[in-house]
Design an enzyme around this catalytic site. Structure first.
Site, PDB file in Angstrom:
ATOM      1  N   PHE A 173       0.853  -1.210   0.162  1.00  0.00           N
ATOM      2  CA  PHE A 173      -0.059   0.122   0.013  1.00  0.00           C
ATOM      3  C   PHE A 173       0.869   1.242  -0.103  1.00  0.00           C
ATOM      4  O   PHE A 173       1.712   1.289   0.980  1.00  0.00           O
ATOM      5  CB  PHE A 173      -0.771   0.112   1.089  1.00  0.00           C
ATOM      6  CG  PHE A 173      -1.810   1.234   1.045  1.00  0.00           C
ATOM      7  CD1 PHE A 173      -3.048   1.015   0.390  1.00  0.00           C
ATOM      8  CD2 PHE A 173      -1.624   2.366   1.851  1.00  0.00           C
ATOM      9  CE1 PHE A 173      -3.737   2.279   0.481  1.00  0.00           C
ATOM     10  CE2 PHE A 173      -2.419   3.404   1.744  1.00  0.00           C
ATOM     11  CZ  PHE A 173      -3.543   3.465   1.045  1.00  0.00           C
ATOM     12  N   ASP A 258       9.414   2.583   1.872  1.00  0.00           N
ATOM     13  CA  ASP A 258       8.103   3.280   2.309  1.00  0.00           C
ATOM     14  C   ASP A 258       7.746   3.018   3.937  1.00  0.00           C
ATOM     15  O   ASP A 258       7.483   1.902   4.161  1.00  0.00           O
ATOM     16  CB  ASP A 258       6.853   2.779   1.559  1.00  0.00           C
ATOM     17  CG  ASP A 258       5.558   3.711   1.762  1.00  0.00           C
ATOM     18  OD1 ASP A 258       5.712   4.327   2.880  1.00  0.00           O
ATOM     19  OD2 ASP A 258       4.492   3.515   1.124  1.00  0.00           O
ATOM     20  N   LYS A 287       2.145  10.014   7.779  1.00  0.00           N
ATOM     21  CA  LYS A 287       1.610   9.755   9.208  1.00  0.00           C
ATOM     22  C   LYS A 287       2.311  10.534  10.509  1.00  0.00           C
ATOM     23  O   LYS A 287       1.854  11.680  10.669  1.00  0.00           O
ATOM     24  CB  LYS A 287       1.353   8.326   9.434  1.00  0.00           C
ATOM     25  CG  LYS A 287       0.574   7.767   7.869  1.00  0.00           C
ATOM     26  CD  LYS A 287       0.131   6.535   8.147  1.00  0.00           C
ATOM     27  CE  LYS A 287      -1.496   6.239   7.309  1.00  0.00           C
ATOM     28  NZ  LYS A 287      -0.788   5.188   6.242  1.00  0.00           N
TER      29      LYS A 287
HETATM   30  C1  LIG Z   1      -0.936   5.388   4.620  1.00  0.00           C
HETATM   31  C2  LIG Z   1       0.144   5.022   3.731  1.00  0.00           C
HETATM   32  C3  LIG Z   1       0.472   5.770   2.298  1.00  0.00           C
HETATM   33  C4  LIG Z   1      -0.299   6.937   1.774  1.00  0.00           C
HETATM   34  O1  LIG Z   1      -0.202   7.951   2.789  1.00  0.00           O
HETATM   35  P1  LIG Z   1      -1.596   9.136   2.588  1.00  0.00           P
HETATM   36  O2  LIG Z   1      -1.103  10.166   3.636  1.00  0.00           O
HETATM   37  O3  LIG Z   1      -2.872   8.306   2.909  1.00  0.00           O
HETATM   38  O4  LIG Z   1      -1.500   9.292   1.112  1.00  0.00           O
HETATM   39  C5  LIG Z   1       1.464   5.060   1.923  1.00  0.00           C
HETATM   40  N1  LIG Z   1       2.293   4.092   2.239  1.00  0.00           N
HETATM   41  C6  LIG Z   1       2.078   3.497   3.181  1.00  0.00           C
HETATM   42  C7  LIG Z   1       2.903   2.333   3.670  1.00  0.00           C
HETATM   43  C8  LIG Z   1       0.852   3.769   3.910  1.00  0.00           C
HETATM   44  O5  LIG Z   1       0.604   3.222   5.079  1.00  0.00           O
END
Ligand SMILES: *Cc1c(COP(=O)(O)O)cnc(C)c1O
Length: 440
Positions: A173, A258, A287
């Site tokens: 994700f 990520d 986040k």
């Molecule tokens: C939440 C998330 C994203 C996207 O972040 P947003 O602020 O919702 O665009 C990307 N990568 C990972 C691993 C995430 O958990």
């Protein structure tokens, strides 16, 4: 002095009124609506792009708890998908936000402000990277990393123009923009949103051979989560990331982690990648970087950062004084007292995992996690993850669904007593669901 005497007096009066007249200060356009009216308005005017928890509207929050409009209290084990590290309503974080709003919110990014340089340095230091670009959302940071990797591939690795390939892992994700879902292999994120940008190759997560086979002379980068979050708290095999690192170094491919969800203490280490002792060439943060405010970052090696020249990237609000001030405070809270919050995540994670395993319920098929990044698989023959979460919510606990897994990611400040409460609610929920199933 930041303010004229007149403005300072006015502001002080406003601050004094905060607790007494909160509703009024929030704005006269916010009529005090009951839950039913708000639910109706949401349905009437909003898109249906989330599985909503119907019948409740959240109202306020403090520490690890959230209250709905009817006054019912929930233990928050979602924490805004891991964003809330210091708990809700952290006074220092709020104070930093208010103070910065007071001083200056934003100015054009052509001008340097007095918070961004400090945040850049802090992120570069924590990630051991050479340079940083700030954005707003996680998905935008992902887009930034893709742009950075492609520039690097064309200008440094000398790949023919428009041929660069980015490898990603199935089950990932990376957010919801077209590039982020371009990297995704998950059908429900992609269906009827195509065509997607070209140059994305997907390989199974945790499979070294598949990754090695996918490499071509045009491969620019491998982007992956060190532990998959939305994919269901998937921890890769032990030596996976180490071997990926070796291959990337040998083949001159950028390794980009990520860490938007795993980063900044969530997994009990400062970064999820620390569990394998692997240093990537680029890191994505989001986040918990801003906690209450959308701030994200792409930090990377100098030769990657050098690809961004004037005019090549940017965003109106990214890196302005306000989000940077909040993120600076957030990082201060996370790193304070020799990373006490990260240690709490580690220790409370061990405790939470242990107590979940000790439940010893036949309905619990798997318990896994690192720090406060925890996934539990319940027997789908007894209840789906959605039903488990709905029942947990009824019993006063908010948990998230990640594919086949129920995910527990409370604020990193959670205490042993609060985890005991979570376990009590989970135990009751498991009993209810099992007896309902037996009765049926
Ligand atoms: C939440 C998330 C994203 C996207 O972040 P947003 O602020 O919702 O665009 C990307 N990568 C990972 C691993 C995430 O958990």
């Amino acid at each position: 002095m930041y303010l004229s005497d007149k403005r300072a007096k006015k502001f002080k009066k406003t601050l004094d009124r905060l607790y007494v007249d909160l509703e009024e200060l929030l704005g006269s356009n916010r009529v005090p609506c009951d839950q039913e009216t708000l639910l109706h308005m949401q349905d009437a005017f909003g898109a249906q792009h989330y599985h909503r928890e119907h019948g409740l509207v959240l109202d306020h929050a403090e520490g690890c708890f959230v209250w709905d409009k009817s006054g019912k209290k929930y233990l928050d084990c979602i924490a805004t998908y891991s964003a809330i590290a210091s708990g809700h309503g952290n006074i220092e974080l709020i104070g930093a936000a208010i103070a910065q709003l007071f001083k200056m919110t934003s100015a054009p990014n052509r001008f340097i402000n007095d918070t961004q340089p400090q945040l850049l340095k802090e992120i570069a230091t924590l990630t051991s990277q050479d340079g940083v670009i700030l954005m707003n959302t996680g998905a935008e940071a992902v887009d930034t990393a893709i742009k950075g990797a492609r520039r690097w591939a064309y200008r440094e690795k000398k790949i023919p123009e428009n041929t660069a390939q980015i490898i990603s892992a199935e089950g990932n994700f990376h957010g919801r923009t077209l590039n982020a879902i371009g990297l995704s292999a998950t059908e429900k994120y992609r269906k009827d949103f195509g065509p997607f940008p070209k140059g994305y190759i997907k390989v199974p997560y945790g499979d070294i051979d598949a990754f090695a086979k996918a490499i071509t002379p045009s491969t620019a980068a491998f982007i992956l989560e060190p532990i998959q979050g939305e994919g269901g708290i998937v921890i890769p095999p032990d030596s996976y990331l180490k071997t990926v690192r070796e291959i990337c170094t040998r083949e001159n491919i950028l390794l980009i982690f990520d860490e938007i969800q795993t980063g900044l203490g969530r997994t009990g280490m400062l970064f999820g990648g620390c569990w394998s002792g692997v240093h990537p060439d680029g890191v994505l943060l989001g986040k918990a970087l801003g906690q209450y405010v959308a701030v994200s970052a792409f930090a990377a090696r100098k030769d990657v950062m050098d690809g961004f020249d004037p005019g090549s990237h940017g965003s109106t609000f990214a890196g302005t004084a306000f989000p940077c001030a909040v993120a600076l405070k957030s990082l201060e809270l996370i790193t304070r007292d020799n990373f006490a919050l990260v240690h709490n995540s580690l220790h409370m994670g061990v405790y939470f995992l242990g107590q979940l395993r000790a439940l010893n319920s036949p309905m619990i098929k798997d318990v896994r996690g690192k720090g406060l990044f925890i996934g539990v698989e319940f027997d789908p023959k007894v209840a789906s993850p959605d039903l488990v979460c709905a029942t947990l919510l009824e019993n006063g606990l908010m948990a998230g669904v990640a594919q086949k897994t129920v995910r527990f990611t409370p604020p990193l400040v959670i205490t042993r007593e609060e985890i005991d409460l979570a376990i009590l609610i989970i135990e009751r929920t498991v009993q209810e669901l099992s007896s309902k199933k037996t009765a049926a």
